[in-house]
Design an enzyme around this catalytic site. Structure first.
Site, short mmCIF file in Angstrom:
data_model
loop_
_atom_site.label_atom_id
_atom_site.label_comp_id
_atom_site.label_asym_id
_atom_site.label_seq_id
_atom_site.Cartn_x
_atom_site.Cartn_y
_atom_site.Cartn_z
N ARG A 1 0.88 -1.17 0.00
CA ARG A 1 0.00 0.00 0.00
C ARG A 1 0.91 1.21 0.00
NH1 ARG A 1 -5.19 1.39 3.71
NH2 ARG A 1 -6.01 -0.07 2.19
N HIS B 1 -7.61 1.01 -6.08
CA HIS B 1 -7.78 0.16 -4.89
C HIS B 1 -8.50 -1.14 -5.33
CE1 HIS B 1 -7.88 -1.13 -0.89
NE2 HIS B 1 -8.72 -0.28 -0.34
N GLN C 1 -10.07 -3.90 -2.83
CA GLN C 1 -11.32 -3.42 -2.25
C GLN C 1 -12.50 -3.84 -3.12
OE1 GLN C 1 -12.06 -1.33 0.60
NE2 GLN C 1 -14.11 -1.94 0.02
N ASP D 1 -17.32 7.18 -0.25
CA ASP D 1 -16.00 7.09 0.38
C ASP D 1 -15.71 8.48 0.94
OD1 ASP D 1 -13.41 6.39 1.11
OD2 ASP D 1 -12.62 6.28 -0.94
N CYS E 1 -16.31 1.78 1.50
CA CYS E 1 -15.09 0.97 1.70
C CYS E 1 -14.59 1.06 3.12
CB CYS E 1 -14.02 1.42 0.71
SG CYS E 1 -13.60 3.16 0.84
N ARG F 1 -13.64 -8.50 2.73
CA ARG F 1 -12.24 -8.24 2.36
C ARG F 1 -11.41 -9.47 2.71
NH1 ARG F 1 -10.60 -3.00 2.40
NH2 ARG F 1 -8.84 -3.77 1.19
N1 NVA Z 1 -10.06 6.68 -0.84
C1 NVA Z 1 -9.61 6.28 0.48
C2 NVA Z 1 -9.80 4.82 0.66
C3 NVA Z 1 -9.36 4.28 1.99
C4 NVA Z 1 -9.51 2.80 2.11
C5 NVA Z 1 -8.16 6.67 0.67
O1 NVA Z 1 -7.37 6.48 -0.26
O2 NVA Z 1 -7.82 7.18 1.74
N1 CP Z 2 -11.10 -0.03 2.94
C1 CP Z 2 -9.82 -0.16 3.32
O1 CP Z 2 -8.91 -0.42 2.52
O2 CP Z 2 -9.63 -0.03 4.66
P1 CP Z 2 -8.24 0.12 5.40
O3 CP Z 2 -7.66 1.45 4.99
O4 CP Z 2 -8.57 0.06 6.85
O5 CP Z 2 -7.34 -1.00 4.97
#
Ligand code: NVA
Ligand code: CP
Length: 312
Positions: A110, A137, A140, A232, A272, A300
């Protein structure tokens, strides 16, 4: 079930790289693994294998899903924080990849820059899983498709309305919808729509499935006839600057009871997570009967196990 070798050795960086059959197969494996886990039937498909997990951004769901998932599959997962590994002190992605590729069976990363994931896959020679970048993502969305299929019985012919920022999750939903034949409409304020190149690529993908992908400004227009409402956070990780100004621009992009009423009566609501309750979604909707956000979060685990089991 015996897991087929068709995707063995591949990386999982974007849903754009997979065809509809691949995605349906991952969903099928996910449903199978979920059944086994619910019955507590051991399923050590990855016995003796090891996954390295690099997190340059925070995570609850993704980390726990991959770590627990690997354990349940009979393998082992290592959490590699940038605070501890040399990548955080300037060792290059290439060198890190060359080393990790000799010790691990797979890497989940990530990070911010999508290019880093591509480089890691290029140099490590082992399957690399994109656990979220600024651009996409994809893991997800496998969990999301699994959840939608469980509740609606199908994916093809459905309509999903995404309300909010045209971000990484929105991009992967466009690719996912395009592959499986689910219409996706994004309602976003001016200047916050999805990336034009991603939309164009997803539309090319959609030609085969017949999915209609669109971008509108008005949330009420987007939710008409929708089977799934999705939202989101308005500001993603690493993009929290000007948060107050952004809140003004996104004020009307909230899934609340009034907006939900305008979708199909049996529409489900997904997020998400993590959510900013009271901003992009109200407590009433998130805790209401149409919300499936915690099924989605649980999935997930099952979805990520499927991704690992087919690739590694
Ligand atoms: N769009 C959000 C998703 C988190 C799982 C982010 O990138 O922070
Ligand atoms: N939705 C998601 O990816 O959650 P986290 O950021 O907690 O991994």
């Amino acid at each position: 079930m015996e897991i087929k070798d068709t995707l063995r050795g591949r990386s999982f960086i974007s849903l754009h790289d997979f065809n509809a059959e691949d995605i349906q197969y991952i969903l099928e494996v996910g449903a199978h693994l979920k059944t086994l886990q619910k019955k507590r039937i051991p399923h050590p498909y990855l016995a003796g294998k090891t996954l390295g997990m690099i997190f340059q951004k925070s995570s609850t769901r993704t980390r726990v899903a991959f770590e627990v998932g690997m354990y349940q599959l009979g393998g082992h997962a290592l959490f590699l924080s940038p605070r501890d590994i040399q990548l955080g002190r300037g060792e290059t992605v290439k060198d890190t990849a060359l080393v990790l590729g000799r010790m691990l069976d797979g890497i989940m990363i990530r990070t911010f820059d999508h290019e880093e994931v591509i480089q890691l896959a290029q140099w490590s020679g082992i399957p690399v899983i994109n656990g979220l970048t600024d651009l996409l993502h994809p893991t997800q969305v496998i969990g999301d498709l699994m959840t939608i299929k469980e509740h609606k019985g199908t994916l093809k012919g459905l309509k999903l309305a995404f309300i909010g920022d045209g971000n990484n999750v929105a991009h992967s939903l466009l690719f996912g919808g395009a592959k499986v034949g689910m219409d996706v409409v994004i309602a976003a304020p001016d200047g916050f729509g999805p990336d034009a190149k991603i939309l164009e690529l997803a539309r090319q993908d959609a030609q085969a499935s017949g999915a209609v992908l669109s971008v509108v400004k008005d949330p009420e227009e987007a939710v008409q006839g929708a089977d799934v409402l999705y939202t989101d956070v308005w500001a993603s990780m690493g993009q929290e600057e000007n948060a107050e100004e952004k809140e003004q621009q996104f004020r009307n992009y909230q899934i609340n009871q009034q907006l939900l009423k305008q979708a199909k009566p049996d529409a489900i609501v997904l997020h998400c997570l993590p959510a900013k309750r009271g901003k992009e979604i109200t407590d009433e909707v998130m805790d209401g009967p149409q919300s499936k956000v915690f099924d989605e979060a649980e999935n997930r685990l099952h979805a990520h196990k499927a991704i690992m089991a087919v690739l590694m």
